[in-house]
Design a protein around this motif. Sequence first.
Motif, PDB file in Angstrom:
ATOM      1  N   GLY A 166      -0.006   4.808  -5.809  1.00 42.75           N
ATOM      2  CA  GLY A 166      -1.146   4.835  -4.883  1.00 42.75           C
ATOM      3  C   GLY A 166      -2.381   5.418  -5.538  1.00 42.75           C
ATOM      4  O   GLY A 166      -3.320   5.824  -4.870  1.00 42.75           O
ATOM      5  N   SER A 188       0.856  -1.190   0.000  1.00 43.15           N
ATOM      6  CA  SER A 188       0.000   0.000   0.000  1.00 43.15           C
ATOM      7  C   SER A 188       0.891   1.238   0.000  1.00 43.15           C
ATOM      8  O   SER A 188       2.099   1.163   0.290  1.00 43.15           O
ATOM      9  CB  SER A 188      -0.874   0.011   1.250  1.00 43.15           C
ATOM     10  N   PHE A 212      -4.682   6.234   4.306  1.00 35.31           N
ATOM     11  CA  PHE A 212      -3.908   6.333   3.058  1.00 35.31           C
ATOM     12  C   PHE A 212      -2.412   6.470   3.349  1.00 35.31           C
ATOM     13  O   PHE A 212      -1.597   5.770   2.776  1.00 35.31           O
ATOM     14  CB  PHE A 212      -4.417   7.508   2.232  1.00 35.31           C
ATOM     15  N   ARG A 270      -4.947   1.422  -1.920  1.00 34.47           N
ATOM     16  CA  ARG A 270      -4.517   2.656  -2.574  1.00 34.47           C
ATOM     17  C   ARG A 270      -5.496   3.786  -2.253  1.00 34.47           C
ATOM     18  O   ARG A 270      -5.517   4.289  -1.164  1.00 34.47           O
ATOM     19  CB  ARG A 270      -4.358   2.400  -4.072  1.00 34.47           C
ATOM     20  N   GLY A 271      -6.310   4.192  -3.198  1.00 35.20           N
ATOM     21  CA  GLY A 271      -7.325   5.192  -2.884  1.00 35.20           C
ATOM     22  C   GLY A 271      -6.958   6.631  -3.191  1.00 35.20           C
ATOM     23  O   GLY A 271      -7.679   7.554  -2.819  1.00 35.20           O
ATOM     24  N   GLY A 272      -5.827   6.842  -3.873  1.00 32.45           N
ATOM     25  CA  GLY A 272      -5.399   8.213  -4.186  1.00 32.45           C
ATOM     26  C   GLY A 272      -6.287   8.937  -5.179  1.00 32.45           C
ATOM     27  O   GLY A 272      -6.226  10.160  -5.316  1.00 32.45           O
ATOM     28  N   TYR A 316      -9.813   8.742   6.319  1.00 32.75           N
ATOM     29  CA  TYR A 316      -9.394   8.293   4.980  1.00 32.75           C
ATOM     30  C   TYR A 316      -7.915   8.635   4.740  1.00 32.75           C
ATOM     31  O   TYR A 316      -7.152   7.795   4.283  1.00 32.75           O
ATOM     32  CB  TYR A 316     -10.281   8.956   3.930  1.00 32.75           C
TER      33      TYR A 316
END
Length: 289
Positions: free
Chosen positions: A34, A5, A286, A247-249, A282
């Motif tokens: 990411g 991650s 991250f 991830r989630g960028g 969040y």
Amino acid sequence: MAKLSFAQKFKNLFSSNKIDEEFFDDLTDALVEGDMGAKMAYEITGELEKICREKKISDEAAIKEELKNLLSSYAKKTEFSPEKGKVNIYMMLGVNGVGKTTTAAKVAKLYKEKGENVLLAASDTFRAAAEEQLEMHGERLGIRVISHQHGSDPSAVVFDAADSARAQGGALIIADTAGRLHNKENLVRELQKIDRIAAQKADSACYKKILVIDGTTGQNALRQAEVFSESVGVDAIVVTKYDSTARGGCVFSIGKELGIPVLFVCTGEKYENIEPFNPEKYIDEFIGK
């Protein structure tokens, strides 16, 4: 082998104990991996490097805090509250495969539990499975589903749902829509027609457009957000499959490029696996607390 991650990569960057140019280059790469766009990743690390130099920061906790501050400008949350006694329409947008129909059901359940009168509208008349799926969700949740026969005009479903809501003295309509982007022109025309009908039938300021994005698709999510924004406009996003991504960028890219806030994050398949977006939580997840 499972991909690391961003949080893990970020932590590993500090093992060399040198906060130099190479550190920031590696950080840029980690942000891109990411799921943050390259342009934004360069801007963020450039800004971070400048701050660290000016403030003479070199320890992990302080650098993390500065990165958190930078990212918080682009992770905005929003909340929607349906108006009692009025026709509220929340149109669910998104490409096929992002979990849009299931998300519509989760959102419907969430508002029903808050005491709202909720209706589901099966406006994806193109995909027979979508209607059947929504009917199944409606049955399980005790929520009425308005649907027409397969292949009929999807905007007519929204029209009828709005009339039904009006007859009941107001309700919240969660409308599922088609998402076949490979046939983009047809889809855009269809959505624009639904959009016009929904805007006419909903009461003033009671119509919202919610884009569902898959948290694992990276920069594709930004491109999808651009397409739907240009076509009909987007008021908020819901991130699905957040449990299966490290991830989630993309949330930051969408926030920066399009200014769209986040409404909910879905963390699993069950109806209850949905929660209001919490920017601080969040960002902590991250970058790693």
